[in-house]
Design an enzyme around this catalytic site. Structure first.
Site, PDB file in Angstrom:
ATOM      1  N   LYS A   1       0.837  -1.202   0.000  1.00  0.00           N
ATOM      2  CA  LYS A   1       0.000   0.000   0.000  1.00  0.00           C
ATOM      3  C   LYS A   1       0.875   1.257   0.000  1.00  0.00           C
ATOM      4  O   LYS A   1       0.661   2.163  -0.797  1.00  0.00           O
ATOM      5  CB  LYS A   1      -0.927   0.019   1.228  1.00  0.00           C
TER       6      LYS A   1
ATOM      7  N   ARG B   1      -0.537  -9.128  13.067  1.00  0.00           N
ATOM      8  CA  ARG B   1      -1.101  -8.109  12.165  1.00  0.00           C
ATOM      9  C   ARG B   1      -1.892  -8.758  11.032  1.00  0.00           C
ATOM     10  O   ARG B   1      -2.944  -8.263  10.626  1.00  0.00           O
ATOM     11  CB  ARG B   1       0.009  -7.216  11.612  1.00  0.00           C
TER      12      ARG B   1
ATOM     13  N   ARG C   1      11.389  -1.538  11.553  1.00  0.00           N
ATOM     14  CA  ARG C   1      10.140  -1.106  12.184  1.00  0.00           C
ATOM     15  C   ARG C   1       9.869  -1.992  13.381  1.00  0.00           C
ATOM     16  O   ARG C   1      10.062  -3.206  13.313  1.00  0.00           O
ATOM     17  CB  ARG C   1       8.985  -1.235  11.177  1.00  0.00           C
TER      18      ARG C   1
ATOM     19  N   ARG D   1     -10.155   0.371   8.889  1.00  0.00           N
ATOM     20  CA  ARG D   1      -9.680  -0.994   9.098  1.00  0.00           C
ATOM     21  C   ARG D   1     -10.692  -1.828   9.878  1.00  0.00           C
ATOM     22  O   ARG D   1     -10.471  -3.014  10.085  1.00  0.00           O
ATOM     23  CB  ARG D   1      -8.401  -0.959   9.924  1.00  0.00           C
TER      24      ARG D   1
ATOM     25  N   ARG E   1      11.546  -6.534   4.874  1.00  0.00           N
ATOM     26  CA  ARG E   1      11.459  -5.121   5.247  1.00  0.00           C
ATOM     27  C   ARG E   1      12.028  -4.901   6.653  1.00  0.00           C
ATOM     28  O   ARG E   1      12.654  -3.884   6.925  1.00  0.00           O
ATOM     29  CB  ARG E   1       9.997  -4.663   5.189  1.00  0.00           C
TER      30      ARG E   1
HETATM   31  P1  ADP Z   1       0.672  -2.306   7.923  1.00  0.00           P
HETATM   32  O1  ADP Z   1      -0.514  -2.156   7.037  1.00  0.00           O
HETATM   33  O2  ADP Z   1       1.912  -2.708   7.174  1.00  0.00           O
HETATM   34  O3  ADP Z   1       0.419  -3.166   9.130  1.00  0.00           O
HETATM   35  P2  ADP Z   1       0.527   0.492   8.794  1.00  0.00           P
HETATM   36  O4  ADP Z   1       1.705   1.371   8.699  1.00  0.00           O
HETATM   37  O5  ADP Z   1      -0.623   0.803   7.907  1.00  0.00           O
HETATM   38  O6  ADP Z   1       1.105  -0.944   8.541  1.00  0.00           O
HETATM   39  O7  ADP Z   1      -0.007   0.427  10.307  1.00  0.00           O
HETATM   40  C1  ADP Z   1       0.844   0.104  11.374  1.00  0.00           C
HETATM   41  C2  ADP Z   1       0.060   0.041  12.691  1.00  0.00           C
HETATM   42  O8  ADP Z   1      -0.591   1.319  12.938  1.00  0.00           O
HETATM   43  C3  ADP Z   1      -1.059  -0.992  12.765  1.00  0.00           C
HETATM   44  O9  ADP Z   1      -0.606  -2.275  13.072  1.00  0.00           O
HETATM   45  C4  ADP Z   1      -1.936  -0.371  13.869  1.00  0.00           C
HETATM   46  O10 ADP Z   1      -1.410  -0.598  15.149  1.00  0.00           O
HETATM   47  C5  ADP Z   1      -1.850   1.120  13.597  1.00  0.00           C
HETATM   48  N1  ADP Z   1      -2.941   1.559  12.699  1.00  0.00           N
HETATM   49  C6  ADP Z   1      -2.793   2.086  11.443  1.00  0.00           C
HETATM   50  N2  ADP Z   1      -3.997   2.376  10.908  1.00  0.00           N
HETATM   51  C7  ADP Z   1      -4.934   2.020  11.833  1.00  0.00           C
HETATM   52  C8  ADP Z   1      -6.348   2.051  11.876  1.00  0.00           C
HETATM   53  N3  ADP Z   1      -7.095   2.492  10.849  1.00  0.00           N
HETATM   54  N4  ADP Z   1      -6.973   1.624  13.006  1.00  0.00           N
HETATM   55  C9  ADP Z   1      -6.275   1.182  14.037  1.00  0.00           C
HETATM   56  N5  ADP Z   1      -4.930   1.100  14.066  1.00  0.00           N
HETATM   57  C10 ADP Z   1      -4.257   1.513  12.981  1.00  0.00           C
END
Ligand code: ADP
Length: 191
Positions: free
Chosen positions: A14, A145, A134, A89, A128
């Site tokens: 993404k 996740r 990270r 999400r 990654r």
């Molecule tokens: P990825 O999709 O690779 O897991 P992101 O960078 O999009 O990584 O998100 C990392 C973390 O940020 C998630 O695991 C969560 O803890 C938090 N997060 C991001 N977006 C949301 C959301 N819409 N609702 C709740 N937590 C979120």
């Protein structure tokens, strides 16, 4: 005006493709993950709240995330539209997004999903981890996740499918191949 949400499991690409898609549409990318990480780095109160969820792979509580997105979508740069990366999400977040957009007199135009085979996802995320360090790219947290995504986020794909908003992109293969597919969807959305 084009309002789009970009969905896909962790590691689907993404972040890699959001800028291309948004650039073609002339809208800003709003990545909740990036906003949370920036808040953590800046040591703000929101960052302190978010950090433990990020580190464990859990979702930040909806009320925290929803308030943050509500504020972000009120900014002028989203007038031409936006590409939301990583939000909504959960079904609750999807309902809040509908409500935010309704009060602004607009609605969602499209939900774009990047689909990638599960084995490839774990490999990409572990790779990654070696490069970016990270805090949430350890094997246990990656599995958590992916599980969160399957349980909480996959239902949104059906929701947007039922509304006829869904565009699915095969995210397998190398970045150049996927980029071409993203480009095609950008062209469809511009029509
Ligand atoms: P990825 O999709 O690779 O897991 P992101 O960078 O999009 O990584 O998100 C990392 C973390 O940020 C998630 O695991 C969560 O803890 C938090 N997060 C991001 N977006 C949301 C959301 N819409 N609702 C709740 N937590 C979120």
């Amino acid at each position: 005006m084009t309002t789009v949400v970009l969905m896909g499991p962790p590691g689907a690409g993404k972040g890699t493709h959001a800028e291309l898609l948004a650039g073609r549409l002339g809208v800003p990318v709003i990545s909740t993950g990036d906003i949370f990480r920036a808040q953590v780095a800046a040591g703000t109160e929101l960052g302190r709240t978010a950090q433990r969820y990020l580190d464990s792979g859990e979702y930040v509580p909806d009320e925290v995330t929803n308030a943050m997105v509500r504020e972000r979508l009120a900014a002028d740069d989203t007038r031409p539209g936006f590409l939301l990366d990583g939000y909504p999400r959960t079904l609750d977040q999807a309902a809040v997004l509908d409500e935010i957009l309704a009060t602004q007199g607009r609605r969602l135009d499209a939900g774009v999903v990047l689909r990638v085979d599960p084995e490839a996802l774990v490999q990409r995320l572990l790779r990654r981890a070696e490069i970016e360090h990270r805090s949430d790219d350890t094997e246990d947290v990656i599995r958590r996740r992916l599980q969160m995504y399957a349980d909480q986020t996959v239902p949104l794909i059906s929701l947007y499918g039922e509304r006829g908003l869904l565009h699915e992109i095969d995210g397998n293969g190398d970045i150049t191949e996927v980029r071409e597919r993203v480009f095609e969807v950008a062209c469809q959305l511009q029509r």
